[in-house]
Design an enzyme around this catalytic site. Sequence first.
Site, PDB file in Angstrom:
ATOM      1  N   HIS A  52       0.759  -1.174   0.044  1.00  0.00           N
ATOM      2  CA  HIS A  52       0.079   0.024  -0.173  1.00  0.00           C
ATOM      3  C   HIS A  52       0.789   1.083  -0.181  1.00  0.00           C
ATOM      4  CE1 HIS A  52       0.813  -0.362   4.398  1.00  0.00           C
ATOM      5  NE2 HIS A  52       0.224   0.759   4.480  1.00  0.00           N
ATOM      6  N   HIS A  54       1.352   3.993   1.803  1.00  0.00           N
ATOM      7  CA  HIS A  54       2.086   4.937   3.097  1.00  0.00           C
ATOM      8  C   HIS A  54       3.552   4.838   3.057  1.00  0.00           C
ATOM      9  CE1 HIS A  54      -1.792   4.168   5.655  1.00  0.00           C
ATOM     10  NE2 HIS A  54      -1.926   5.111   4.692  1.00  0.00           N
ATOM     11  N   ASP A  56       5.816   4.917   5.201  1.00  0.00           N
ATOM     12  CA  ASP A  56       6.781   3.937   5.916  1.00  0.00           C
ATOM     13  C   ASP A  56       6.760   2.659   4.932  1.00  0.00           C
ATOM     14  OD1 ASP A  56       4.076   3.798   6.668  1.00  0.00           O
ATOM     15  OD2 ASP A  56       4.617   2.272   8.280  1.00  0.00           O
ATOM     16  N   HIS A  57       6.413   2.502   3.876  1.00  0.00           N
ATOM     17  CA  HIS A  57       6.178   1.299   3.021  1.00  0.00           C
ATOM     18  C   HIS A  57       6.788   1.658   1.653  1.00  0.00           C
ATOM     19  CE1 HIS A  57       3.502  -1.044   5.771  1.00  0.00           C
ATOM     20  NE2 HIS A  57       3.507   0.233   6.191  1.00  0.00           N
ATOM     21  N   HIS A 108      -7.418  -0.648   5.671  1.00  0.00           N
ATOM     22  CA  HIS A 108      -6.376   0.160   5.996  1.00  0.00           C
ATOM     23  C   HIS A 108      -6.329   1.258   5.154  1.00  0.00           C
ATOM     24  CE1 HIS A 108      -2.806   1.435   8.273  1.00  0.00           C
ATOM     25  NE2 HIS A 108      -2.051   1.431   7.026  1.00  0.00           N
ATOM     26  N   ASP A 130      -0.152  -3.790   6.413  1.00  0.00           N
ATOM     27  CA  ASP A 130      -0.851  -3.255   7.667  1.00  0.00           C
ATOM     28  C   ASP A 130      -2.423  -3.576   7.591  1.00  0.00           C
ATOM     29  OD1 ASP A 130       1.561  -2.011   8.193  1.00  0.00           O
ATOM     30  OD2 ASP A 130       0.738   0.189   7.632  1.00  0.00           O
ATOM     31  N   HIS A 168       4.569  -4.427  11.149  1.00  0.00           N
ATOM     32  CA  HIS A 168       4.688  -3.818  12.199  1.00  0.00           C
ATOM     33  C   HIS A 168       4.842  -4.528  13.539  1.00  0.00           C
ATOM     34  CE1 HIS A 168       4.470   0.400  10.823  1.00  0.00           C
ATOM     35  NE2 HIS A 168       3.472   0.004  10.039  1.00  0.00           N
TER      36      HIS A 168
END
Length: 257
Positions: A52, A54, A56-57, A108, A130, A168
């Site tokens: 996805h 985001h 942090d990905h 998410h 996530d 995570h």
Amino acid sequence: MKLIPLPAFADNYLWLLHDGRRALVVDPGDAGPVLAALQQHGLQLEAILVTHHHADHIGGLDQVRNATGARVFGPAHEVIPAPLDKLVDGDHITALGLDFRVFDVPGHTSGHIAYYCPGVDGAPLLFCGDTLFSGGCGRLFEGTPAQMLHSLDKLAALPGNTRVCCTHEYTLSNLKFARAVEPGNADLIHYQEQCEALRARGEPTLPSNIDLERHINPFLRTRESAVMEAARAFDAETTHDEVGVFAAIRQWKNEFR
Ligand code: ZN
Ligand code: FE
């Protein structure tokens, strides 16, 4: 095949799978740990799998791609830096000679996807981003409770021995909440002790597996009477259907400290 969770940021894992020669990486939010691991093990990066959009990905995506020339796979319905092989539900990709099936798992984010390989050294493997965490699930930033419950139901229906590679290390805080929902769940108490011991040694609690999650994860247990009762104790307005129960415990988790 070797499966390695590379720690990044405060609590992310960037999953690396390799056969000693070639590698794939999932959700390179940070290029540093990925490039260091490739160098350390002498690996050629063949593919980057994105779940996805985001930061942090995908934050390290361009840098890892430029350094390695790896092919990038990702969700068709999200904005991911091109060039990208765009994937939708039911698609199959091949990486490291393995077949991965793509699942749409909105909730998410609205275009979130997951990657499932039915056999890596005898057991299935799931990269779920996530969507599913050990003992928990992702926050609903772009999706509805009904969408997320449907996505989690798809993952919960996979074979029990499927290794679940979550992105995570949220397990201990998730289990604290899970204990509040189901104080009498013996599997949960036992698992919490195991995870506390792992974290005390600085080790990851992941990968988890689907069978375990079915027994301890309240978000996969919305049809259990104990979870239904706890949801109604949190919010007396909770409707009796599983979407209502799911929405109530997701809201409860958002407020839980
Ligand atoms: Zn995310
Ligand atoms: Fe994340």
